[in-house]
Scaffold this active site. Structure first.
Site, PDB file in Angstrom:
ATOM      1  N   HIS A  93      50.819  18.061  34.804  1.00  0.00           N
ATOM      2  CA  HIS A  93      51.790  19.356  35.002  1.00  0.00           C
ATOM      3  C   HIS A  93      53.122  18.716  34.607  1.00  0.00           C
ATOM      4  CE1 HIS A  93      54.300  22.304  37.309  1.00  0.00           C
ATOM      5  NE2 HIS A  93      53.263  22.852  37.393  1.00  0.00           N
ATOM      6  N   GLU A  95      56.036  19.232  35.909  1.00  0.00           N
ATOM      7  CA  GLU A  95      56.977  18.747  36.611  1.00  0.00           C
ATOM      8  C   GLU A  95      56.865  17.090  36.802  1.00  0.00           C
ATOM      9  OE1 GLU A  95      56.437  21.569  39.800  1.00  0.00           O
ATOM     10  OE2 GLU A  95      57.351  23.129  38.561  1.00  0.00           O
ATOM     11  N   GLU A 165      51.226  26.364  30.115  1.00  0.00           N
ATOM     12  CA  GLU A 165      52.233  26.435  31.034  1.00  0.00           C
ATOM     13  C   GLU A 165      53.629  26.353  30.324  1.00  0.00           C
ATOM     14  OE1 GLU A 165      51.264  26.407  35.569  1.00  0.00           O
ATOM     15  OE2 GLU A 165      51.677  24.381  34.965  1.00  0.00           O
ATOM     16  N   GLY A 171      58.534  29.045  37.473  1.00  0.00           N
ATOM     17  CA  GLY A 171      59.414  29.100  38.552  1.00  0.00           C
ATOM     18  C   GLY A 171      60.679  29.656  38.138  1.00  0.00           C
ATOM     19  N   SER A 210      55.278  31.939  36.134  1.00  0.00           N
ATOM     20  CA  SER A 210      55.676  33.022  36.926  1.00  0.00           C
ATOM     21  C   SER A 210      54.860  34.291  36.887  1.00  0.00           C
ATOM     22  CB  SER A 210      57.165  33.560  36.230  1.00  0.00           C
ATOM     23  OG  SER A 210      58.022  32.710  36.375  1.00  0.00           O
ATOM     24  N   GLY A 231      51.902  29.399  40.663  1.00  0.00           N
ATOM     25  CA  GLY A 231      52.772  28.618  41.503  1.00  0.00           C
ATOM     26  C   GLY A 231      53.400  29.368  42.670  1.00  0.00           C
TER      27      GLY A 231
HETATM   28  C1  PEP Z   1      53.092  26.259  38.327  1.00  0.00           C
HETATM   29  O1  PEP Z   1      53.481  25.496  39.278  1.00  0.00           O
HETATM   30  O2  PEP Z   1      51.981  25.626  37.801  1.00  0.00           O
HETATM   31  C2  PEP Z   1      53.540  27.477  37.958  1.00  0.00           C
HETATM   32  C3  PEP Z   1      53.058  28.285  36.905  1.00  0.00           C
HETATM   33  O3  PEP Z   1      54.610  27.965  38.857  1.00  0.00           O
HETATM   34  P1  PEP Z   1      55.439  29.450  39.149  1.00  0.00           P
HETATM   35  O4  PEP Z   1      53.955  30.332  38.862  1.00  0.00           O
HETATM   36  O5  PEP Z   1      56.094  29.433  40.434  1.00  0.00           O
HETATM   37  O6  PEP Z   1      56.012  29.732  37.691  1.00  0.00           O
END
Ligand code: PEP
Length: 248
Positions: A93, A95, A165, A171, A210, A231
């Site tokens: 991921h 993060e 992603e 986010g 998002s 997320g």
């Molecule tokens: C995620 O954490 O993988 C993600 C896509 O977060 P969000 O949907 O909040 O953008």
């Protein structure tokens, strides 16, 4: 036609009671043609596994150690995840790549660990805004994908879900447009097709960044988008279930 896949990444949110209630609500729902997985924080995996036992909903770790076992304080192994009832794990991921300095090579080993322990790895790839603006999107996502192909082999992708992603969309409330996402999904699929056209045609490549009830259907309608990794909108049962309904 590929079966769609939706994952809910709770990140570092919630509590024990929230985990039971949210996983319970998802486990009770009826889905169409979609596989659903939840990724709670490690301490709440047991609550989620208990709530989802006997349902079609899978539970997984938000991360998995690249090590099998041993003196690695704070790490959780793939075997441990499997032992408590998980069947899936996120790997790479953004993060984790950003804040924990996970390299492509480390992510590839995590994917291999998950596979060796009968967990479905969800391999996350995606470029930053700076990389996109610098014209490096393709180079970055293909490098991230290629590291796993090189380490695990193309046959491993029979059992892997890929999540595209874009870091700039996670986010932030800023979603990739369906056309932008489709372009990258098609690129990833065509790269895999160079090694194995059949696997490239059957692998699920899901979009994350998002995704909300209001934009899910349009994203999932793209030919190479096979669902989503969610997320923020995974923290409310109604939002998450309406996204699952958009996929099914
Ligand atoms: C995620 O954490 O993988 C993600 C896509 O977060 P969000 O949907 O909040 O953008």
């Amino acid at each position: 036609m590929r079966r769609q896949w939706i994952g809910g990444n709770w990140k570092m949110h919630g509590s024990r009671s929230m985990a039971s209630a949210l996983a319970g609500a998802v486990a009770e729902a009826r889905f169409g043609d979609v596989d659903v997985a939840l990724f709670p924080p490690f301490p709440y995996l047991r609550e989620a596994c208990a709530a989802c036992a006997g349902s079609a909903v899978a539970v997984g770790g938000q991360d998995v150690s690249e090590h099998e076992s041993g003196a690695y304080t704070g790490e959780v192994s793939a075997a441990m995840l499997r032992d408590i009832g998980c069947t899936v794990a996120l790997a790479g991921h953004s993060e984790r790549r950003q804040y924990h300095h996970e390299t492509d090579a480390m992510v590839a080993v995590k994917v291999a660990q998950a596979l060796a322990n009968d967990l479905t790895p969800v391999l996350c790839v995606g470029e930053t805004l700076e990389e996109r603006d610098g014209g490096r999107m393709a180079e970055v996502v293909l490098r991230q994908l290629g590291a796993v192909v090189a380490h695990c082999g193309i046959a491993a992708f029979e059992r892997i879900v890929v999540a595209y992603e874009p870091v700039w969309a996670i986010g932030t409330g800023r979603t990739a447009s369906p056309a932008q996402a489709q372009e990258v999904h098609a690129l990833l699929r065509s790269q895999l097709a160079r090694d194995n056209a059949r696997i490239a045609g059957s692998i699920r490549i899901v979009y994350g960044g998002s995704v909300k009830p209001g934009n899910a259907a349009e994203l999932f309608a793209q030919p190479d988008i096979d669902g989503g990794l969610i997320g923020g909108a995974a923290l409310q049962a109604t939002d998450f279930l309406s996204i699952c309904a958009a996929a099914g």
